[in-house]
Design an enzyme around this catalytic site. Sequence first.
Site, PDB file in Angstrom:
ATOM      1  N   TRP A  11     -14.992  -2.739 -33.585  1.00 56.10           N
ATOM      2  CA  TRP A  11     -16.313  -3.648 -34.039  1.00 56.10           C
ATOM      3  C   TRP A  11     -15.974  -4.403 -35.075  1.00 56.10           C
ATOM      4  O   TRP A  11     -16.466  -5.707 -35.041  1.00 56.10           O
ATOM      5  CB  TRP A  11     -17.443  -2.470 -34.449  1.00 56.10           C
ATOM      6  CG  TRP A  11     -18.742  -3.046 -34.747  1.00 56.10           C
ATOM      7  CD1 TRP A  11     -19.445  -2.850 -35.995  1.00 56.10           C
ATOM      8  CD2 TRP A  11     -19.317  -3.995 -33.923  1.00 56.10           C
ATOM      9  NE1 TRP A  11     -20.616  -3.521 -36.019  1.00 56.10           N
ATOM     10  CE2 TRP A  11     -20.810  -4.207 -34.761  1.00 56.10           C
ATOM     11  CE3 TRP A  11     -19.301  -4.740 -32.849  1.00 56.10           C
ATOM     12  CZ2 TRP A  11     -21.665  -5.102 -34.214  1.00 56.10           C
ATOM     13  CZ3 TRP A  11     -20.356  -5.525 -32.178  1.00 56.10           C
ATOM     14  CH2 TRP A  11     -21.396  -5.635 -32.903  1.00 56.10           C
ATOM     15  N   LYS A 102     -22.014   2.986 -39.041  1.00 58.93           N
ATOM     16  CA  LYS A 102     -23.230   3.855 -38.827  1.00 58.93           C
ATOM     17  C   LYS A 102     -22.734   5.174 -39.078  1.00 58.93           C
ATOM     18  O   LYS A 102     -21.840   6.153 -38.484  1.00 58.93           O
ATOM     19  CB  LYS A 102     -23.756   3.671 -37.537  1.00 58.93           C
ATOM     20  CG  LYS A 102     -24.189   2.154 -37.049  1.00 58.93           C
ATOM     21  CD  LYS A 102     -24.329   2.027 -35.469  1.00 58.93           C
ATOM     22  CE  LYS A 102     -24.676   0.661 -35.361  1.00 58.93           C
ATOM     23  NZ  LYS A 102     -24.656   0.437 -33.833  1.00 58.93           N
ATOM     24  N   LYS A 187     -28.167   7.781 -33.957  1.00 55.77           N
ATOM     25  CA  LYS A 187     -28.126   7.631 -32.392  1.00 55.77           C
ATOM     26  C   LYS A 187     -26.724   8.245 -31.924  1.00 55.77           C
ATOM     27  O   LYS A 187     -26.650   8.247 -30.716  1.00 55.77           O
ATOM     28  CB  LYS A 187     -28.536   5.993 -32.185  1.00 55.77           C
ATOM     29  CG  LYS A 187     -27.565   5.131 -32.725  1.00 55.77           C
ATOM     30  CD  LYS A 187     -26.153   4.804 -31.876  1.00 55.77           C
ATOM     31  CE  LYS A 187     -25.345   4.008 -32.534  1.00 55.77           C
ATOM     32  NZ  LYS A 187     -24.138   3.430 -31.592  1.00 55.77           N
TER      33      LYS A 187
END
Length: 322
Positions: A11, A102, A187
């Site tokens: 990422w 995250k 998530k």
Amino acid sequence: MKVSVLGCGRWGSCIAWYLDKIGHDVISSGLENAPEFIRLRDTHKNDYLSFPESIKMTSDLKTAVDHAEVIVISISSQHLRSYMTDIAKNNLDGKTIVLCMKGVEVTTGKRLSQVVGDFVDESKTPIAVWVGPGHPQDYVRGIPNCMVIDSMNQEVKKKLVSEFNSDLIRFYLGTDLIGSEIGAAAKNVIGIAAGILDGLNYTSLKGALMARGTREIARLIAALGGNEFSAYGLCHLGDYEATLFSPWSHNRRFGEDLVKGVKFEKLAEGVMTSKALYLLGQEYHVDLPIVESVYNVLFEGADIEDCIRKLFERSVKKEFNI
């Protein structure tokens, strides 16, 4: 805008590529001995993309920090505190820190912006988060998506959205930092549960997982002082396709490989996040049956089929308590 992206994994490298593509002056920084940094430095390529010559690379943290108006951090969430110890040795006044990972710190239960807040004066060094769906494999093919930038500093948030928005990523202004961070972290836990269902050939159950997972994360967000509707936004529900269904999702793949007895070699943030959320649920007395099931499988040695059976044996209740 001068931007330094700290972390050059999947990422982090995509963020550096994207910000360069839309016209910013980008440095990509990684650890000198890290294989992903060495490969990018030497070949300007990794498994996902190619860096143009305009992206400068360095393993010197001071060089990266001094260059930046905006410091984007994309590393393993559980390593953020130790990394901030090094980053904070530099003058950060007037710079903005943007977190693009995250998770929740498992040892403290703190959101990642709170971890950074332990090291900086936010009146001098604002903190923002960049969350939402998307995979590098799609972005480099020109497939667009929507994401969120959130911060307690309204002006910084608006500036970042304005500077980073493009026809490849449409950014929205976040309105709930607690919800944005908890939803984004959670998530990944639901993604592990989805992978477990795939491994068991229970894929049709993922619709129910999505509905009930969102409800329990909404409860947790509300208990922590956020807006429960954030769970239905891009930070959480909006990221489900990329996390619960995509073959590129590390967390989904981790869950599937777990069932099949295959060792997963890459980072799955949902593993430690399941423990952090479980502990938050205990502390704030929030019912988190899916999170608890994932935690019990990963950390308590619980049998997967037994956990699913117990979920179905829970007492009957209304779908929505309204």
